[in-house]
Write an enzyme that holds these catalytic residues in place. Structure first.
Site, PDB file in Angstrom:
ATOM      1  CG  HIS A 162      -1.702  -1.223   1.444  1.00 34.18           C
ATOM      2  ND1 HIS A 162      -2.961  -1.445   0.930  1.00 34.18           N
ATOM      3  CD2 HIS A 162      -1.349  -2.347   2.107  1.00 34.18           C
ATOM      4  CE1 HIS A 162      -3.363  -2.661   1.296  1.00 34.18           C
ATOM      5  NE2 HIS A 162      -2.396  -3.231   2.003  1.00 34.18           N
ATOM      6  CB  SER A 283      12.663  23.179 -13.925  1.00 30.91           C
ATOM      7  OG  SER A 283      11.894  24.356 -13.972  1.00 30.91           O
ATOM      8  CE  LYS A 289      10.531  20.744 -10.695  1.00 28.53           C
ATOM      9  NZ  LYS A 289       9.467  19.886 -10.227  1.00 28.53           N
ATOM     10  CD  GLU A 296       8.062  12.856 -14.974  1.00 21.22           C
ATOM     11  OE1 GLU A 296       7.041  13.513 -14.792  1.00 21.22           O
ATOM     12  OE2 GLU A 296       9.187  13.369 -15.093  1.00 21.22           O
ATOM     13  CD  GLN A 328      -3.838  -1.803 -46.546  1.00 20.45           C
ATOM     14  OE1 GLN A 328      -3.582  -2.522 -47.519  1.00 20.45           O
ATOM     15  NE2 GLN A 328      -4.403  -0.615 -46.673  1.00 20.45           N
TER      16      GLN A 328
HETATM   17  N1  ARG Z   1      -1.628  -4.261 -48.347  1.00 25.46           N
HETATM   18  C1  ARG Z   1      -2.362  -5.417 -48.041  1.00 25.46           C
HETATM   19  C2  ARG Z   1      -2.360  -5.673 -46.530  1.00 25.46           C
HETATM   20  O1  ARG Z   1      -1.558  -5.126 -45.894  1.00 25.46           O
HETATM   21  C3  ARG Z   1      -1.785  -6.600 -48.746  1.00 25.46           C
HETATM   22  C4  ARG Z   1      -2.734  -7.733 -48.959  1.00 25.46           C
HETATM   23  C5  ARG Z   1      -3.752  -7.342 -49.945  1.00 25.46           C
HETATM   24  N2  ARG Z   1      -4.613  -8.426 -50.294  1.00 25.46           N
HETATM   25  C6  ARG Z   1      -5.792  -8.275 -50.863  1.00 25.46           C
HETATM   26  N3  ARG Z   1      -6.494  -9.320 -51.099  1.00 25.46           N
HETATM   27  N4  ARG Z   1      -6.257  -7.082 -51.181  1.00 25.46           N
HETATM   28  O2  ARG Z   1      -3.152  -6.385 -46.006  1.00 25.46           O
END
Ligand code: ARG
Length: 470
Positions: A162, A283, A289, A296, A328
């Site tokens: 604590h 500071s 300081k 941090e 993606q």
């Molecule tokens: N740039 C795409 C990704 O990062 C690559 C794969 C794309 N495939 C597709 N079927 N459109 O996921």
């Protein structure tokens, strides 16, 4: 807004017009996935060599492809490569350039392959390499902690619960607590590497391929233990990245707790330790300081890493098999989390290596706050055979007495203690000293300096006997 260019070079056949500008913007990943160029080129070279070996393409085409890919690699490395958003991602940027360089043979590289297995491969290779680097970096942090633990195996400090003084411990033991945490973090990355060490290349779009590919050959060439066993899973899961982020989050959380301790220790009120000039700032207005900014920031950056985990979990959670473009969105958070964690580990390694520990202040604090009250209670149990609960009660009364007198437990006159329990004798004062308290904690894993030495030896031996990750 309307489409302003003709069909895409890579799949133009079915399209009458090019994408809208906003479509291009939302669709493109080249802005961030270009960092995968090394992995993409390595994957393509392995694929081309395999296509030639299995007779799917000619040796001559494979050679031209390989030479072209090498040229592209040096173009990217020298900064001479022109990345194009219209070409969407790293895979198509490289393939388009290959076509410019070597002509029609470039079109054969994508035989028996899809961007779906290509991206799964590139990303997996990248995450694997990062995991190995982080594992090594955590190893360096452990060694620094072991050095500090050795130096301070018997340095007294208060242990807290604590954030209230609880029982005296040694700073060496405190350092070893972090060694335990960091070693587990490290083994999480290690385990994750073992699980992700399967090559998805050859899964093609999702169903595998009718070409007589040799997936063991590409897996081997790319340093994987074996090929993945299910084509659907290969292109649709990202649990290797999730596991990486989970391990990163736990590790960052440990570093954040340590950072918080450094912040507390370095307040003038605590005065337990001071960061070196290399890891603190001043500071602009208050000349006295010295601020623990690095600690941090390590504490704060944990938020980004934890956020990355939640972000990718959320991206993945409702996706039907197999690939969806949602995936993606897997990359940026992982890229950011990886570089952030590496920076935090490096900063923490530097901070711990030259943290100036104030033995005197720590020692003084170790003895204040009635930190040896448990030792008194234990003595009553051991020497007078009192039940622990009664001993606890008597000790509580002794603490209240000392508090009233404005003195430490060890400064209470024997006569006063005997009023609480007449059988108490002068022997009790032995256990009220902080040194003796700490020395007595010899249970396995306890804080006694002798134990600390043994644990340091254990960890040193363990680290020395380690073999590299796959
Ligand atoms: N740039 C795409 C990704 O990062 C690559 C794969 C794309 N495939 C597709 N079927 N459109 O996921």
């Amino acid at each position: 807004m309307s489409g302003k260019q003709s069909g895409n070079k890579m799949w133009g056949g079915r399209f009458a017009s090019g994408p809208d500008a906003i479509m291009e913007e939302i669709n493109a990943s080249i802005g961030f996935d270009k960092v995968l160029y090394t992995q993409d080129i390595a994957g393509s070279k392995a694929h081309a060599a395999m296509l030639a070996e299995t007779g799917i393409i000619s040796a001559k085409d494979a050679q031209e492809i390989t030479d072209g890919l090498d040229t592209i690699l040096s173009e990217i490395e020298s900064g001479g490569f022109k990345f194009s958003t219209a070409l969407e991602d790293i895979h198509m940027n490289i393939e388009a350039r290959l076509r410019e360089l070597i002509g029609p043979a470039a079109g054969r590289l994508h035989t028996a392959r899809s961007r779906n297995d290509q991206v799964a491969l590139d990303f997996r290779l990248w995450v694997k390499q990062q995991s190995q680097q982080i594992e090594a970096a955590l190893g360096r942090l452990i060694s620094v902690f072991l050095d500090r633990a050795e130096e301070h195996f018997d340095t007294l400090m208060p242990g807290f619960t604590h954030l209230q003084t609880a029982q005296p411990v040694t700073f060496g033991h405190h350092c070893l607590a972090y060694v335990e945490m960091i070693a587990r973090d490290r083994s999480r990355f290690h385990d994750a590497i073992i699980r992700m060490d399967e090559c998805p290349l050859g899964a093609a779009a999702l169903a595998g391929t009718g070409f007589p590919v040799d997936r063991h050959m590409t897996a081997n060439a790319l340093g994987f233990r074996e090929p993945t066993r299910n084509s659907l899973d290969s292109v649709s899961d990202r649990d290797f990245a999730l596991e990486f982020l989970a391990a990163a989050s736990i590790s960052a959380t440990h570093l954040s707790r340590l950072a918080e301790e450094i912040v507390i220790w370095s307040t003038p009120q605590f005065g337990f330790a001071q960061l070196s000039d290399k890891f603190s700032t001043g500071s602009s207005i208050m000349p006295q300081k010295k601020n623990p900014d690095a600690a941090e920031l390590v504490r704060a950056k944990t938020g980004r890493i934890n956020g990355a985990l939640l972000s990718l979990l959320t991206v993945m959670k409702g996706l039907p098999l197999t690939y969806s473009k949602d995936m993606q969105e897997d990359k940026e958070v992982v890229f950011d989390a990886a570089s952030t964690l590496e920076l935090c580990i490096a900063a923490m390694t530097g901070m711990i290596a030259d943290l100036a520990v104030n033995r005197e202040n720590m020692g003084k604090a170790a003895g204040s706050g009635y930190s040896t009250a448990t030792d008194l209670a234990d003595w009553l149990v051991r020497e007078l055979n009192l039940p622990f609960r009664d001993a606890h009660h008597i000790t509580g009364t002794a603490v209240a007495m000392a508090e009233k007198n404005g003195c430490e437990l060890a400064e209470l006159p024997l006569g006063d203690l005997q009023q609480l329990e007449p059988r108490i004798n002068a022997g009790v004062f032995n256990v009220l000293s902080v040194e003796n308290s700490v020395k007595s904690r010899t249970s396995f894993g306890g804080t006694a300096p002798e134990n600390v030495k043994k644990q340091i030896a254990y960890w040193r031996e363990k680290m020395a006997g380690e073999t590299d990750t796959p």
